[in-house]
Structure formats: structure tokens, C-alpha cells
Design a protein around this motif. Sequence first.
Motif: not given
Length: 614
Positions: A75-79, A84-86, A363-369
Motif C-alpha cells: 500500500a505504501g509503495d503504490n498508494l 500505507g500507514l492505514v 493491499s489489493q488496491a495497491g496491487m491494482v495500481v
Amino acid sequence: MRKLVALPVLSADALSSVAYGPEAMLAILVPAGTTGLAYSLPVAGVIVLLMLAVGLSYRQTIRAYPHGGGSYIVAGDNLGRVPGLVAAAGLMIDYVLTVAVSIASGVAAITSAIPSLASDTVPIGVAVIVLLLAGNLRGIRQAGVLFAAPTYAFIAAMFALIAFGLADAADHGFQPRPAPPVAVTETVGLLLIMRAFSSGATAMTGIEAISNAVPAFRPVEWRNARTTLTWMVGLLIAMFTGTIILIHLSGVVPGTRETVLSQLAHLSFGSGGMYVFIQAATAAVLLLAANTAYNDFPRVLSLLARDDYAPRLFMRLGDRLAYSNGILLLSLAAALVFIAFDGLTSSLIPLYAVGVFLAFALSQAGMVVHWWRLRDRHWRKSLLFNAAGCLLSAVVFITAGISKFTAGAWVAIVAVVLFLVVTLRIRHHYETARAALRLRAHTVELPTHITEGPLPAQRPSFTHPRPGVAEENEENEELPEEVRHLSVVTIATLDLAGMRALAYAASFQQPVLALHISVTEEEAERFRNYWTLWGDRLPLEIVVSPYRATVAPLVHYIEALHQQHPDLTLTVILPEIITRHRRHQFLHSRTATRLRRALRPLPKIVITTVPFHL
């Protein structure tokens, strides 16, 4: 790890959730009577689809992050920073509740077999937390055989129970037995179904563990990790589905004195040896699942500390190479939660779903990005899987947050908000401190190289003192000219605080030695280059400490220096950050206190600190 070892080690949390997930779902439907229980199969079917979707989405995460892709990192890398903190907040809540829920469910398995212990649920649970704390502080690690036996025993017990129960049901033409009469206190509605769905979905907790631990596998790591994840999801679906079908056919309903699994085992095997085996295997794997959080919680906390979102003391490894401070914090938080909710699994479940699926969704939202940016081979298929996992996880999170808000979910939501506020404030303080301490060109000069006096000719060797050294060199200097000095200045970073400590040491016009502790050889070389750039006017000694320990290497070095130069009085000088507000002080190192305590037994050693006020 081999796949057969990695499966039980990394799947204990996920597979053990079968012991409380189905029961948590039924506990919501029971107040609606027979009409409510009729929805157990459709709700369970949707949960199985969710398991499949999230399992497939985490297969994509493993492919994208072959070195380990936890929710905080992805999440931190992509969002961005805040998502990432959430995600990290959801993970931390998840790990605390993994300990509390697993122990609560494990104790329930014990008290179901031994009802006389029911009144001692809280003391037994707290005692287990204390044992886990003591074991992990001593550096107990996930040994393959130790973790494999209880997990495989639980898998065997569950499949034996399901197979025997289905065989018995086949003799009766698979006709469901009527459920015992229950008092109807609620009507079936959308809110009730949503609550049951979010409670039953807690059977998926721990499904992300394999994606976090990809480097722990044998080569090819990511391929073996994906295979193990597939096995885990397959076993989880089979055990969850079999348990739900068995409950439906047997007419068992949740009770306050005995767990659903215990009731099923009693119906199938009576109170004999097989019943004892099932209960013992269930209790063992649940307590084992609680221990998995002791590896993940301190690790995530150390990552936050590395990024300046948590106090840096959580990066410190203890003497047993365990993140002792993180382990202590986890134990304290889990014990408080366990006591506050009287060790009842049903009371803890509403908190559990929120943190778990918040981390899943982000996590999955980050993977979509990630896939949208990368667009490599098969990126559309991977993006579709991760988008489905994100959508379903978000649905469960929102459902749990709304339907269970008054039942305790508000606690988890408030905890996430507080976590976000605190971590951002900590980061702000570290950024402010870094700006105040930063060196600027042409504003600071290193002290001149002092060559007079007794400097060590070579690096001290780390040996035990020779017999009689202490007696030969007692603290018998009585005149100032009899004292021979060496100042050792410990430098963590080249900043204004370190420069002030060096200037203070050099002002005595006595020999000065700068001492730096580095985590890696690369960091040591980088610091040496910085030192050269800023003048290289004092002798520098660098000690590599690969486990991020600082006090122990300092003590060992100074002890060795004292042994080889017993005639010297060693003055160890440490820069110390003094904050304007007392609440910020714990964010900075307390090395001086620990070093003073460790060196107190040695003669002719003086510890002093040079304050730098922010």
C-alpha cells in the motif's frame, strides 16, 4: 523452507480460524431461530467465494513482490504514505487480535473438554500470553517440526471429524437433524445477514502470511510460495465447507459452555480418545497461531521505525536477536484486550474483521495500481484478480464497520485513526529533529587531529582479561598528572549533536577516538566516506553490528580497549538529544543510561553526555 514445512509454519493462523469462524457466523444467525439458521449455507457459500478471490489475488502479490509483500509495503509503495500507514494500522490491530482471539478460542476448546475450568478463562489466557512473551523474549523461533506437528494434527483431526460426520449422515440419507429450540429475539434482515457474513469471514485471517514470507522458501521462492498458498486456500475452503455442512446436518447450534467443534466431536466420537485428540489438536494449533503474531507484529513495527513512523527503539534487537520492545508491546496490548473482553471469542470477533479486511483491501488496491503502472505480460488478468479481491475485502470491511459498529467495531476504527495521528506526529518530530541536526557546509569544522598522548596503536582484540590485570592497575591515581586520558566519542550520525560531542572531547587537549557502530559493511564504508569528506581530522574506529545492536558492541569494544590499555582512564562521551517536550524524549536513544549500567563494574571508565537541545 520446504513446502511441506512452510505450509504448517505459515498457515497455522489461517487454518486454525476454522475453529471459530463458522461458529462466529452461526452465533449471529441463532437469535433469528430456524429462519436465521437457514441462511447459514448461502452466507457460507459467499464466504468461500471470498476466500477463493482473495487467495487468487494474493498469488498475484507474490508474483509482483518476490521478496515479500506485506500490506504496509504494498500500500505504501503504490498508494502513498497515508494509505500505507492505514494498512499498517489494520495489520497491527490484526496481530493484537490474532493473539487475543486465538488464545480465547484455544482456552474455549480446553474448557469445553474440562468444564470445571470455565470460571478461570481469563487467568488461563493471561498465563498463556505470559508464556508466549517469555518464550519469544528468549529468542524462540519458528522451528519447522515444532510448528508442523500441531498444524498437521489439526488438519488430520478436522478431516477425520468431517469424514466421520458425513459418513454418519449418509446412513440417514443426509437428512438434517432438527436444531434444538432457541429463543427468537431478532428477525431476519439485511443487517443480520451482513453481520453474519462479516463474522464468518474472520475464517480468512492469516491468509496473507505466505505473501509476507516469500524469501523464507527454497528456490524458486515465489513459485514455491504460490504453490503453498494454493494448498493453504484449498485446505481452508475444504475444512470450512465441511464444517458448515456438518453443522447443518447435525443441527448443532453455538452455546456458551461448549464450542461447536466440541459438540460435533461429542456427537461423532463420544468422550473417548478421539474426542480428546480433536480438542487437544484444536487448542494446540490455536495457541500456535497466537505465536505467529509474535514474529510479524515486531517486524512490521521495526519497518515503521525504520521509516520514522514509530520510536526507533523498536528497531533494536535484544541479546537473543528478537525485537524485544515490539514483543513486549504486543503482549501488553493483547493482554489488555483479552481482559477487557473477558476472554470471550464472540466479543472479540467484531474488532477482528475490521483490521483484517482493511489491510486486505488496501493491499489489493495497491496491487491494482501496481499492475496498471507496470503493464507487463498478463497484467490485465492480474489486475482483474486483485481488483476482485480489493472489492470483496472492502465490502467486508464496510459491512463489519457498519453492522458491528456498536458491538465493538468502533474500537478498531478509533484505534486506526489514533494510530494514523500518532505515527504522523512521530514522523513530523523526526523530520524537525533531522532539520535541526543537519550539518551545513562551511558552518561546522571538525576538531584538529590531536596526536599527543596515548592513542591505541591498533584495533583492540576481543579477548578475556588476563588474570591479575585489575589488581595490577587499580584506581590509585592521586595527582592530576598521574591520570592518562583517552576520550572515546560514540557517533551514530554526522550531525550537529555529534560535532558538539567531538568538540567537547577535543577541548581537553587529550587524545580523542571516534567510534561508530554500523549495521552493514556498506553503511560502514558510506560513513567512512562522510568522515573523509568532513576533514578526517580524528582517528575513527568502525564496528559492524549486523543485528542493529548498539550497546553490546560498544561495551565489548570499550572492555577490549580497557584490557589492552589498563593504564588509561577512558572517558566515553555520548551526544544526547534533549527535546523541548518530555513526551518526545522516548523517541530518541537512551544509550547513555544503558551503557553506564553495563560499564559500571569496570574500573577507570567514565561515562559523560553532551546535551544538544532541540
